[in-house]
Design a protein around this motif. Structure first.
Motif, PDB file in Angstrom:
ATOM      1  N   GLU A 157       0.832  -1.207   0.000  1.00 58.01           N
ATOM      2  CA  GLU A 157       0.000   0.000   0.000  1.00 58.01           C
ATOM      3  C   GLU A 157       0.868   1.259   0.000  1.00 58.01           C
ATOM      4  OE1 GLU A 157      -3.974  -1.584   2.364  1.00 58.01           O
ATOM      5  OE2 GLU A 157      -2.214  -0.962   3.535  1.00 58.01           O
ATOM      6  N   LEU A 158       1.919   1.245   0.786  1.00 63.39           N
ATOM      7  CA  LEU A 158       2.836   2.382   0.818  1.00 63.39           C
ATOM      8  C   LEU A 158       3.508   2.593  -0.534  1.00 63.39           C
ATOM      9  CD1 LEU A 158       4.485   1.952   4.333  1.00 63.39           C
ATOM     10  CD2 LEU A 158       2.857   3.717   3.619  1.00 63.39           C
ATOM     11  N   LYS A 159       3.890   1.496  -1.170  1.00 64.32           N
ATOM     12  CA  LYS A 159       4.502   1.582  -2.500  1.00 64.32           C
ATOM     13  C   LYS A 159       3.506   2.150  -3.501  1.00 64.32           C
ATOM     14  CE  LYS A 159       6.778  -1.078  -6.152  1.00 64.32           C
ATOM     15  NZ  LYS A 159       6.276  -0.152  -7.135  1.00 64.32           N
ATOM     16  N   SER A 160       2.266   1.691  -3.441  1.00 68.09           N
ATOM     17  CA  SER A 160       1.235   2.204  -4.340  1.00 68.09           C
ATOM     18  C   SER A 160       1.016   3.698  -4.137  1.00 68.09           C
ATOM     19  CB  SER A 160      -0.086   1.457  -4.133  1.00 68.09           C
ATOM     20  OG  SER A 160       0.044   0.112  -4.518  1.00 68.09           O
ATOM     21  N   LEU A 161       0.986   4.134  -2.895  1.00 68.04           N
ATOM     22  CA  LEU A 161       0.846   5.569  -2.615  1.00 68.04           C
ATOM     23  C   LEU A 161       2.029   6.362  -3.157  1.00 68.04           C
ATOM     24  CD1 LEU A 161      -0.532   5.457   1.037  1.00 68.04           C
ATOM     25  CD2 LEU A 161      -1.757   6.242  -0.996  1.00 68.04           C
ATOM     26  N   GLY A 162       3.218   5.831  -2.968  1.00 70.16           N
ATOM     27  CA  GLY A 162       4.422   6.488  -3.502  1.00 70.16           C
ATOM     28  C   GLY A 162       4.389   6.566  -5.014  1.00 70.16           C
TER      29      GLY A 162
END
Length: 65
Positions: A11-16
């Motif tokens: 999820e953090l990667k997707s947000l980034g």
């Protein structure tokens, strides 16, 4: 108290990735705006040159006739 929300690595990667995409889009819009501005300046210069050439032509025709 409210529960703490934890994001997964994915999820953090997707947000980034989304943030980077928006940044690229913003940069592209800026480049387009600058290019548009430069084209408008070039267009104004060519229009001015065209009008000056028309005046020269008219002056020449007036002097001939």
């Amino acid at each position: 108290m409210s529960e703490e929300i934890k994001f997964t690595e994915e999820e953090l990667k997707s947000l980034g990735d989304l943030q980077q995409a928006y940044q690229r889009i913003t940069n592209s819009y800026g480049q387009i705006a600058l290019a548009k501005h430069n084209l408008e300046e070039q267009e104004a210069a060519v229009k001015s040159e065209f009008e000056n050439t028309r005046k020269q032509e008219q002056n020449l025709l007036n002097s001939i006739t």
